[in-house]
Design a protein around this motif. Structure first.
Motif, PDB file in Angstrom:
ATOM      1  N   PHE A   3       1.780  17.860 -10.072  1.00 33.34           N
ATOM      2  CA  PHE A   3       0.643  17.355  -9.957  1.00 33.34           C
ATOM      3  C   PHE A   3       0.382  15.746  -9.199  1.00 33.34           C
ATOM      4  O   PHE A   3       2.002  15.927  -9.324  1.00 33.34           O
ATOM      5  CB  PHE A   3       0.500  17.123 -11.977  1.00 33.34           C
ATOM      6  CG  PHE A   3       1.093  16.343 -12.660  1.00 33.34           C
ATOM      7  CD1 PHE A   3       0.640  14.937 -13.051  1.00 33.34           C
ATOM      8  CD2 PHE A   3       2.113  16.791 -13.120  1.00 33.34           C
ATOM      9  CE1 PHE A   3       1.545  13.998 -13.892  1.00 33.34           C
ATOM     10  CE2 PHE A   3       3.526  16.531 -13.835  1.00 33.34           C
ATOM     11  CZ  PHE A   3       2.813  14.529 -14.275  1.00 33.34           C
ATOM     12  N   ASP A   4      -0.670  15.555  -8.802  1.00 31.28           N
ATOM     13  CA  ASP A   4      -0.292  14.501  -7.647  1.00 31.28           C
ATOM     14  C   ASP A   4       0.131  14.761  -7.204  1.00 31.28           C
ATOM     15  O   ASP A   4       1.558  12.801  -6.318  1.00 31.28           O
ATOM     16  CB  ASP A   4       0.060  13.469  -9.248  1.00 31.28           C
ATOM     17  CG  ASP A   4      -0.612  12.570 -10.017  1.00 31.28           C
ATOM     18  OD1 ASP A   4      -2.028  13.417  -9.884  1.00 31.28           O
ATOM     19  OD2 ASP A   4      -0.169  12.392 -11.201  1.00 31.28           O
ATOM     20  N   SER A   5       0.471  15.515  -6.535  1.00 28.24           N
ATOM     21  CA  SER A   5       1.235  15.736  -5.425  1.00 28.24           C
ATOM     22  C   SER A   5       0.703  16.278  -3.970  1.00 28.24           C
ATOM     23  O   SER A   5      -0.529  16.410  -4.006  1.00 28.24           O
ATOM     24  CB  SER A   5       2.391  16.869  -5.719  1.00 28.24           C
ATOM     25  OG  SER A   5       3.166  16.672  -7.149  1.00 28.24           O
ATOM     26  N   ILE A   6       1.190  16.382  -2.786  1.00 30.13           N
ATOM     27  CA  ILE A   6       1.037  16.479  -1.636  1.00 30.13           C
ATOM     28  C   ILE A   6       2.295  17.818  -0.726  1.00 30.13           C
ATOM     29  O   ILE A   6       3.412  17.226  -1.297  1.00 30.13           O
ATOM     30  CB  ILE A   6       0.711  15.596  -0.415  1.00 30.13           C
ATOM     31  CG1 ILE A   6      -0.168  14.802  -0.875  1.00 30.13           C
ATOM     32  CG2 ILE A   6       0.411  16.192   1.097  1.00 30.13           C
ATOM     33  CD1 ILE A   6      -0.592  13.301   0.103  1.00 30.13           C
ATOM     34  N   GLY A  28      -9.342  24.691  -5.466  1.00 34.15           N
ATOM     35  CA  GLY A  28     -10.323  24.257  -6.215  1.00 34.15           C
ATOM     36  C   GLY A  28     -10.387  24.330  -7.381  1.00 34.15           C
ATOM     37  O   GLY A  28     -12.144  24.731  -8.150  1.00 34.15           O
ATOM     38  N   THR A  29      -9.388  24.527  -8.352  1.00 36.73           N
ATOM     39  CA  THR A  29      -8.793  25.001  -9.842  1.00 36.73           C
ATOM     40  C   THR A  29      -8.418  23.601 -10.211  1.00 36.73           C
ATOM     41  O   THR A  29      -7.319  23.448  -9.613  1.00 36.73           O
ATOM     42  CB  THR A  29      -8.861  25.703 -10.304  1.00 36.73           C
ATOM     43  OG1 THR A  29      -8.007  26.490  -9.555  1.00 36.73           O
ATOM     44  CG2 THR A  29     -10.093  27.037  -9.801  1.00 36.73           C
ATOM     45  N   ASN A  30      -8.684  23.007 -11.120  1.00 34.50           N
ATOM     46  CA  ASN A  30      -7.713  21.352 -12.264  1.00 34.50           C
ATOM     47  C   ASN A  30      -7.658  21.172 -10.619  1.00 34.50           C
ATOM     48  O   ASN A  30      -6.174  20.399 -11.633  1.00 34.50           O
ATOM     49  CB  ASN A  30      -6.428  22.408 -12.450  1.00 34.50           C
ATOM     50  CG  ASN A  30      -6.975  23.378 -13.816  1.00 34.50           C
ATOM     51  OD1 ASN A  30      -7.048  22.901 -15.131  1.00 34.50           O
ATOM     52  ND2 ASN A  30      -5.992  25.262 -13.602  1.00 34.50           N
ATOM     53  N   ASN A  31      -8.227  20.510 -10.215  1.00 33.24           N
ATOM     54  CA  ASN A  31      -8.555  18.967  -9.445  1.00 33.24           C
ATOM     55  C   ASN A  31      -7.354  19.541  -8.130  1.00 33.24           C
ATOM     56  O   ASN A  31      -6.939  18.645  -7.524  1.00 33.24           O
ATOM     57  CB  ASN A  31      -8.302  17.845 -10.085  1.00 33.24           C
ATOM     58  CG  ASN A  31      -9.431  17.173 -11.135  1.00 33.24           C
ATOM     59  OD1 ASN A  31     -10.738  17.396 -10.551  1.00 33.24           O
ATOM     60  ND2 ASN A  31      -9.089  17.658 -12.206  1.00 33.24           N
ATOM     61  N   ASN A  32      -7.148  20.661  -7.362  1.00 34.24           N
ATOM     62  CA  ASN A  32      -6.831  20.711  -7.112  1.00 34.24           C
ATOM     63  C   ASN A  32      -7.328  20.609  -5.623  1.00 34.24           C
ATOM     64  O   ASN A  32      -8.293  21.974  -5.750  1.00 34.24           O
ATOM     65  CB  ASN A  32      -5.565  22.503  -6.899  1.00 34.24           C
ATOM     66  CG  ASN A  32      -4.347  22.238  -7.798  1.00 34.24           C
ATOM     67  OD1 ASN A  32      -4.226  21.379  -8.314  1.00 34.24           O
ATOM     68  ND2 ASN A  32      -4.866  23.139  -8.927  1.00 34.24           N
ATOM     69  N   THR A  42      -4.997  11.920 -10.991  1.00 32.97           N
ATOM     70  CA  THR A  42      -4.753  12.527 -12.854  1.00 32.97           C
ATOM     71  C   THR A  42      -5.469  10.977 -13.316  1.00 32.97           C
ATOM     72  O   THR A  42      -6.277  11.315 -14.022  1.00 32.97           O
ATOM     73  CB  THR A  42      -3.415  12.753 -13.819  1.00 32.97           C
ATOM     74  OG1 THR A  42      -2.712  13.248 -12.669  1.00 32.97           O
ATOM     75  CG2 THR A  42      -3.709  12.822 -14.490  1.00 32.97           C
ATOM     76  N   ILE A  43      -5.271   9.789 -12.766  1.00 29.95           N
ATOM     77  CA  ILE A  43      -5.551   8.841 -13.587  1.00 29.95           C
ATOM     78  C   ILE A  43      -6.181   7.354 -12.355  1.00 29.95           C
ATOM     79  O   ILE A  43      -6.861   6.413 -12.493  1.00 29.95           O
ATOM     80  CB  ILE A  43      -4.676   8.113 -14.124  1.00 29.95           C
ATOM     81  CG1 ILE A  43      -3.527   7.577 -13.395  1.00 29.95           C
ATOM     82  CG2 ILE A  43      -4.261   8.585 -15.400  1.00 29.95           C
ATOM     83  CD1 ILE A  43      -2.387   6.586 -15.027  1.00 29.95           C
ATOM     84  N   GLY A  44      -6.609   8.484 -10.935  1.00 37.02           N
ATOM     85  CA  GLY A  44      -7.857   7.766 -10.286  1.00 37.02           C
ATOM     86  C   GLY A  44      -6.671   7.171  -9.185  1.00 37.02           C
ATOM     87  O   GLY A  44      -6.558   6.228  -8.252  1.00 37.02           O
ATOM     88  N   GLU A  45      -5.617   7.270  -9.321  1.00 31.78           N
ATOM     89  CA  GLU A  45      -3.838   6.932  -7.967  1.00 31.78           C
ATOM     90  C   GLU A  45      -4.001   7.650  -6.710  1.00 31.78           C
ATOM     91  O   GLU A  45      -4.446   9.386  -6.700  1.00 31.78           O
ATOM     92  CB  GLU A  45      -2.831   7.309  -9.330  1.00 31.78           C
ATOM     93  CG  GLU A  45      -2.116   8.420  -8.941  1.00 31.78           C
ATOM     94  CD  GLU A  45      -2.802   8.763 -10.957  1.00 31.78           C
ATOM     95  OE1 GLU A  45      -3.828   8.836 -10.630  1.00 31.78           O
ATOM     96  OE2 GLU A  45      -1.078   9.223 -11.062  1.00 31.78           O
ATOM     97  N   GLY A  52       0.838   6.568  -7.930  1.00 31.66           N
ATOM     98  CA  GLY A  52       0.979   5.075  -8.555  1.00 31.66           C
ATOM     99  C   GLY A  52       1.699   4.617  -8.788  1.00 31.66           C
ATOM    100  O   GLY A  52       2.591   4.024  -8.087  1.00 31.66           O
ATOM    101  N   VAL A  53       2.126   3.564 -10.389  1.00 25.50           N
ATOM    102  CA  VAL A  53       1.829   2.646 -10.627  1.00 25.50           C
ATOM    103  C   VAL A  53       3.822   2.159 -10.899  1.00 25.50           C
ATOM    104  O   VAL A  53       4.480   1.408 -10.002  1.00 25.50           O
ATOM    105  CB  VAL A  53       1.982   1.991 -11.581  1.00 25.50           C
ATOM    106  CG1 VAL A  53       0.571   2.234 -12.082  1.00 25.50           C
ATOM    107  CG2 VAL A  53       2.781   3.079 -12.904  1.00 25.50           C
ATOM    108  N   GLU A  54       4.443   4.012 -10.666  1.00 24.78           N
ATOM    109  CA  GLU A  54       5.982   3.580  -9.939  1.00 24.78           C
ATOM    110  C   GLU A  54       6.666   3.472  -8.829  1.00 24.78           C
ATOM    111  O   GLU A  54       7.671   3.717  -8.702  1.00 24.78           O
ATOM    112  CB  GLU A  54       6.457   4.613 -11.402  1.00 24.78           C
ATOM    113  CG  GLU A  54       6.061   4.520 -12.711  1.00 24.78           C
ATOM    114  CD  GLU A  54       6.931   5.397 -13.680  1.00 24.78           C
ATOM    115  OE1 GLU A  54       7.477   5.243 -13.996  1.00 24.78           O
ATOM    116  OE2 GLU A  54       6.117   6.452 -13.820  1.00 24.78           O
ATOM    117  N   ALA A  55       5.878   4.247  -8.047  1.00 25.84           N
ATOM    118  CA  ALA A  55       6.235   3.978  -6.546  1.00 25.84           C
ATOM    119  C   ALA A  55       7.297   2.922  -6.121  1.00 25.84           C
ATOM    120  O   ALA A  55       6.575   1.959  -5.792  1.00 25.84           O
ATOM    121  CB  ALA A  55       4.869   4.486  -5.419  1.00 25.84           C
ATOM    122  N   ASP A  56       8.188   3.530  -5.660  1.00 23.07           N
ATOM    123  CA  ASP A  56       8.783   2.230  -4.506  1.00 23.07           C
ATOM    124  C   ASP A  56       9.732   2.917  -3.953  1.00 23.07           C
ATOM    125  O   ASP A  56      10.978   3.293  -4.395  1.00 23.07           O
ATOM    126  CB  ASP A  56       9.666   1.462  -5.235  1.00 23.07           C
ATOM    127  CG  ASP A  56      10.655   0.342  -5.239  1.00 23.07           C
ATOM    128  OD1 ASP A  56      10.246  -0.188  -4.646  1.00 23.07           O
ATOM    129  OD2 ASP A  56      11.450  -0.093  -6.141  1.00 23.07           O
TER     130      ASP A  56
END
Length: 208
Positions: free
Chosen positions: A110-113, A155-159, A192-195, A202-206
């Motif tokens: 999830f949350d990936s490219i 097109g499903t599950n926000n993909n 998932t949470i608007g990131e 995401g908040v942990e990106a470094d």
């Protein structure tokens, strides 16, 4: 052995599989965060892993073989893959395989490219077993974006399937690439949470 964590590391210029781990043989319950696996030369996967691991905020790009290969080989195992950018690998972007007889194991992406890979973007594995894919952008992979799934996740599950608009993936050396998102990318703010989607979201990106 385990648990084991690795954070803020870069792997490049290797001539064999770069991160190879098999559940039950090396470490279980591992976490890989803010990792760059780029411009490695091998037929094996840039990242090849057994089960029960967590990956977040990773760039896997410009490797000569498969980008990531995840084998969910045991029951009650759980592997989580989030905020990864898997792009411009010569082989498939991500191979997700499992054992249909061990359907209690799970893989979540999830949350990936996953974009511009020479093979398929995300390739499924065992019959009657599918990973959970959501909030993921599969785009312009030569072998198709999502292959060997009972139902196409697009097109499903926000993909989605859109050009991610990387800042720079055209420099001669992949080490000079910047796979963060240009302003105005359709991958901004749709996680998932608007990131943002991908390794830099995401908040942990470094990312190093």
């Amino acid at each position: 052995l385990g648990p084991f964590s690795l954070d803020r590391a870069t792997f490049t210029g290797n001539t064999a599989g770069t991160i190879l781990m098999t559940s039950g043989h090396l470490f279980d319950d591992t976490t890989f965060s803010n990792i760059v696996v780029i411009d490695n030369i091998a037929n094996d996967a840039g990242v090849g892993i057994g089960a029960n691991h967590v990956f977040h905020n990773m760039v896997v790009a410009a490797n000569s073989g498969v980008g990531m290969s995840i084998s969910q080989a045991g029951s009650n195992m759980a592997t989580s893959i989030s905020h990864v950018t898997v792009a411009h690998n010569d082989g498939h972007g991500i191979i997700l395989s499992g054992d249909s007889a061990l359907q209690t194991g799970t893989v979540a992406l999830f949350d990936s490219i996953v974009a511009f890979n020479g093979g398929s973007g995300v390739q499924g594995g065992a019959q009657n077993w599918e990973p959970a894919i959501s909030y993921t952008n599969g785009y312009s992979n030569n072998g198709g974006d999502f292959i060997n799934f009972m139902t196409d996740p697009t097109g499903t599950n926000n993909n989605i399937s859109v050009d991610p608009w990387f800042v720079d993936d055209g420099a001669v050396s992949p080490l000079d690439w910047d796979l963060s998102l240009q302003q105005g990318s359709q991958c901004e703010g749709v996680g998932t949470i608007g990131e943002d989607l991908g390794a830099h979201g995401g908040v942990e990106a470094d990312i190093p």
